[in-house]
Design a protein around this motif. Structure first.
Motif, PDB file in Angstrom:
ATOM      1  N   MET A 125      22.726  65.474  59.025  1.00 12.79           N
ATOM      2  CA  MET A 125      22.710  66.785  58.372  1.00 12.79           C
ATOM      3  C   MET A 125      22.096  67.764  59.352  1.00 12.79           C
ATOM      4  O   MET A 125      20.890  67.777  59.580  1.00 12.79           O
ATOM      5  N   LEU A 126      22.933  68.599  59.919  1.00 12.65           N
ATOM      6  CA  LEU A 126      22.555  69.447  61.045  1.00 12.65           C
ATOM      7  C   LEU A 126      22.474  70.902  60.608  1.00 12.65           C
ATOM      8  O   LEU A 126      23.483  71.515  60.241  1.00 12.65           O
ATOM      9  N   HIS A 127      21.286  71.438  60.648  1.00 14.09           N
ATOM     10  CA  HIS A 127      21.011  72.812  60.247  1.00 14.09           C
ATOM     11  C   HIS A 127      20.995  73.678  61.506  1.00 14.09           C
ATOM     12  O   HIS A 127      19.997  73.723  62.226  1.00 14.09           O
ATOM     13  N   PRO A 128      22.099  74.381  61.838  1.00 12.42           N
ATOM     14  CA  PRO A 128      22.099  75.206  63.046  1.00 12.42           C
ATOM     15  C   PRO A 128      20.998  76.258  62.984  1.00 12.42           C
ATOM     16  O   PRO A 128      20.866  76.948  61.974  1.00 12.42           O
ATOM     17  N   PRO A 129      20.183  76.394  64.018  1.00 14.56           N
ATOM     18  CA  PRO A 129      19.113  77.397  63.981  1.00 14.56           C
ATOM     19  C   PRO A 129      19.684  78.805  63.841  1.00 14.56           C
ATOM     20  O   PRO A 129      20.479  79.246  64.660  1.00 14.56           O
ATOM     21  N   GLY A 130      19.287  79.497  62.807  1.00  8.77           N
ATOM     22  CA  GLY A 130      19.727  80.877  62.614  1.00  8.77           C
ATOM     23  C   GLY A 130      21.077  80.965  61.942  1.00  8.77           C
ATOM     24  O   GLY A 130      21.186  81.289  60.772  1.00  8.77           O
ATOM     25  N   SER A 131      22.145  80.678  62.671  1.00  5.80           N
ATOM     26  CA  SER A 131      23.494  80.670  62.120  1.00  5.80           C
ATOM     27  C   SER A 131      24.381  79.824  63.020  1.00  5.80           C
ATOM     28  O   SER A 131      23.948  79.362  64.075  1.00  5.80           O
ATOM     29  N   LEU A 132      25.616  79.646  62.630  1.00  5.43           N
ATOM     30  CA  LEU A 132      26.505  78.749  63.360  1.00  5.43           C
ATOM     31  C   LEU A 132      26.931  79.302  64.718  1.00  5.43           C
ATOM     32  O   LEU A 132      27.007  78.556  65.700  1.00  5.43           O
ATOM     33  N   LYS A 133      27.219  80.591  64.793  1.00  3.33           N
ATOM     34  CA  LYS A 133      27.911  81.137  65.960  1.00  3.33           C
ATOM     35  C   LYS A 133      27.245  80.810  67.305  1.00  3.33           C
ATOM     36  O   LYS A 133      27.931  80.375  68.238  1.00  3.33           O
ATOM     37  N   PRO A 134      25.925  81.002  67.461  1.00  3.53           N
ATOM     38  CA  PRO A 134      25.339  80.707  68.781  1.00  3.53           C
ATOM     39  C   PRO A 134      25.401  79.228  69.162  1.00  3.53           C
ATOM     40  O   PRO A 134      25.224  78.888  70.334  1.00  3.53           O
ATOM     41  N   HIS A 135      25.649  78.374  68.183  1.00  7.76           N
ATOM     42  CA  HIS A 135      25.576  76.928  68.413  1.00  7.76           C
ATOM     43  C   HIS A 135      26.917  76.226  68.206  1.00  7.76           C
ATOM     44  O   HIS A 135      26.988  75.005  68.222  1.00  7.76           O
ATOM     45  N   GLN A 136      27.979  77.005  68.008  1.00  9.64           N
ATOM     46  CA  GLN A 136      29.249  76.409  67.637  1.00  9.64           C
ATOM     47  C   GLN A 136      29.803  75.485  68.723  1.00  9.64           C
ATOM     48  O   GLN A 136      30.379  74.425  68.415  1.00  9.64           O
ATOM     49  N   ASP A 137      29.642  75.847  69.984  1.00  9.78           N
ATOM     50  CA  ASP A 137      30.173  75.004  71.059  1.00  9.78           C
ATOM     51  C   ASP A 137      29.442  73.671  71.130  1.00  9.78           C
ATOM     52  O   ASP A 137      30.066  72.616  71.340  1.00  9.78           O
ATOM     53  N   ALA A 138      28.119  73.697  70.969  1.00  9.75           N
ATOM     54  CA  ALA A 138      27.335  72.463  71.017  1.00  9.75           C
ATOM     55  C   ALA A 138      27.680  71.546  69.853  1.00  9.75           C
ATOM     56  O   ALA A 138      27.788  70.320  70.022  1.00  9.75           O
ATOM     57  N   ILE A 139      27.861  72.120  68.672  1.00 11.61           N
ATOM     58  CA  ILE A 139      28.207  71.299  67.514  1.00 11.61           C
ATOM     59  C   ILE A 139      29.603  70.712  67.660  1.00 11.61           C
ATOM     60  O   ILE A 139      29.836  69.534  67.370  1.00 11.61           O
ATOM     61  N   HIS A 155      24.423  74.933  53.840  1.00 13.08           N
ATOM     62  CA  HIS A 155      24.385  76.387  53.599  1.00 13.08           C
ATOM     63  C   HIS A 155      25.608  77.088  54.188  1.00 13.08           C
ATOM     64  O   HIS A 155      25.489  78.149  54.804  1.00 13.08           O
ATOM     65  N   CYS A 156      26.791  76.512  53.985  1.00 16.45           N
ATOM     66  CA  CYS A 156      27.999  77.064  54.617  1.00 16.45           C
ATOM     67  C   CYS A 156      27.772  77.214  56.118  1.00 16.45           C
ATOM     68  O   CYS A 156      27.985  78.275  56.712  1.00 16.45           O
ATOM     69  N   ALA A 157      27.307  76.121  56.749  1.00 16.03           N
ATOM     70  CA  ALA A 157      27.010  76.098  58.182  1.00 16.03           C
ATOM     71  C   ALA A 157      25.910  77.096  58.540  1.00 16.03           C
ATOM     72  O   ALA A 157      25.924  77.713  59.596  1.00 16.03           O
ATOM     73  N   THR A 158      24.944  77.243  57.651  1.00 20.62           N
ATOM     74  CA  THR A 158      23.815  78.154  57.809  1.00 20.62           C
ATOM     75  C   THR A 158      24.281  79.591  57.996  1.00 20.62           C
ATOM     76  O   THR A 158      23.638  80.383  58.698  1.00 20.62           O
ATOM     77  N   CYS A 159      25.393  79.914  57.385  1.00 24.12           N
ATOM     78  CA  CYS A 159      25.902  81.293  57.457  1.00 24.12           C
ATOM     79  C   CYS A 159      25.593  82.079  56.189  1.00 24.12           C
ATOM     80  O   CYS A 159      25.413  83.303  56.247  1.00 24.12           O
ATOM     81  N   SER A 171      35.574  77.559  64.673  1.00 26.41           N
ATOM     82  CA  SER A 171      35.147  76.691  65.772  1.00 26.41           C
ATOM     83  C   SER A 171      34.962  75.246  65.345  1.00 26.41           C
ATOM     84  O   SER A 171      34.997  74.337  66.177  1.00 26.41           O
ATOM     85  N   VAL A 172      34.759  75.014  64.035  1.00 21.81           N
ATOM     86  CA  VAL A 172      34.505  73.646  63.561  1.00 21.81           C
ATOM     87  C   VAL A 172      35.374  73.237  62.373  1.00 21.81           C
ATOM     88  O   VAL A 172      35.330  72.083  61.946  1.00 21.81           O
ATOM     89  N   SER A 173      36.148  74.154  61.837  1.00 19.89           N
ATOM     90  CA  SER A 173      36.872  73.860  60.597  1.00 19.89           C
ATOM     91  C   SER A 173      37.971  72.823  60.771  1.00 19.89           C
ATOM     92  O   SER A 173      38.438  72.242  59.794  1.00 19.89           O
ATOM     93  N   ASP A 174      38.406  72.559  62.008  1.00 14.47           N
ATOM     94  CA  ASP A 174      39.479  71.588  62.237  1.00 14.47           C
ATOM     95  C   ASP A 174      38.960  70.186  62.523  1.00 14.47           C
ATOM     96  O   ASP A 174      39.758  69.268  62.726  1.00 14.47           O
TER      97      ASP A 174
END
Length: 288
Positions: A125-139, A155-159, A171-174
């Motif tokens: 269960m991965l809670h991206p810090p802040g929101s998804l966008k800055p971390h989308q490539d790493a995830i 949390h809808c990908a912390t969004c 970036s991750v929906s597929d």
């Protein structure tokens, strides 16, 4: 509860409190739960992990994720999972730094965690810090490199709200091994967008107790995510009044709005409320 004082009106929350919450908020309903410790860096993580292990041993309707140590090896983490009956890991940014704006996913999720999750078919269960966008490539990279792991982005990908989700969800929906929960999300348009992008089979309801049993809703302001309560919210527009229920009910209101916008079936709702999570937990328990 250190670090979450502006969210909560209670001093502590124990696993034993959960049955009371379910009975009060969902009377007459049978509820299962996926539990994990409150991720505060100054807490006794080992004790919290042991407490949850005891709970899941005593109740077949309770499952748990452990908070993993950043310096633990894959072998040590695998042994902890087996010994404690855990289904995976709940890493969190608070263990990697004091400011979420400076913490990257690679700081809070180690290769050892991902290797263990991949080999044992565990949940992360991965809670991206802040929101998804800055971390989308790493995830995305982690999900592709470790396909045996099941990633849940809460949390809808912390969004939480539509705009940040729209900017990053593609970036991750597929990715088939990336799933999402709706915990503390009260924006129906965000839930609708997530369902359209990921499909109802990869979305699940989440409570995020004890936060969701507070009488409040959430607002996404320029300053960030803000809890609003009747007694602390700014004045409403003229002629209007606030009528906040429990946050968990506000989440259900958002899902109901999304149901109507997306056109979900009764089977879709059943899967989101229970079936999808149960399937993932049973898969992790079986290691398959």
């Amino acid at each position: 509860m250190a670090g979450f004082g502006h969210w909560l009106t209670r001093d502590q929350y124990l696993g034993e409190d959960l049955a009371d919450e379910f009975a009060r908020l969902f009377p007459g309903r049978s509820c299962s739960a996926l539990l994990f410790p409150l991720p505060v860096a100054d807490g006794d993580v080992a004790a919290m992990n042991r407490h949850l292990a005891d709970i899941v041993r005593a109740d077949e309707c309770r499952y748990a994720l452990m908070i993993p140590a950043l310096d633990a090896s894959a072998a040590a983490l695998s042994a902890q999972v087996r010994d404690g009956g855990f289904l995976g890991f709940k890493p969190y940014w608070t263990f990697a730094g004091n400011d979420l704006r400076s913490v990257a996913v690679d700081d809070m999720v180690t290769p050892a965690m991902l290797e263990a999750a991949h080999e044992l078919r565990l949940i992360v269960m991965l809670h991206p810090p802040g929101s998804l966008k800055p971390h989308q490539d790493a995830i995305r990279a982690a999900a592709l490199r470790y396909p045996g792991a099941t990633f849940i982005l809460p949390h809808c990908a912390t969004c939480y709200h539509y705009a940040p989700l729209a900017a990053s969800i593609d970036s991750v929906s597929d990715l088939a091994n990336v799933h999402f929960d709706l915990s503390t999300v009260t924006a129906g348009d965000a839930v609708s967008l997530l369902l359209r992008k990921a499909g109802p089979e990869r979305v699940m309801f989440g409570t995020d107790f004890p936060f969701a049993s507070e009488r409040m809703t959430l607002a996404y302001l320029e300053s960030g995510l803000v809890p609003l309560r009747d007694e602390t919210a700014p004045p409403p527009p003229a002629g209007r009044r606030y009528a906040f229920t429990y946050l968990i009910y506000e989440q259900m209101r958002a899902l109901r709005a999304a149901r109507d916008l997306v056109g979900l079936s009764a089977a879709d709702i059943e899967a989101i409320m229970y079936g999808n999570a149960e399937r993932l937990m049973q898969r992790a328990a079986a290691g398959a």
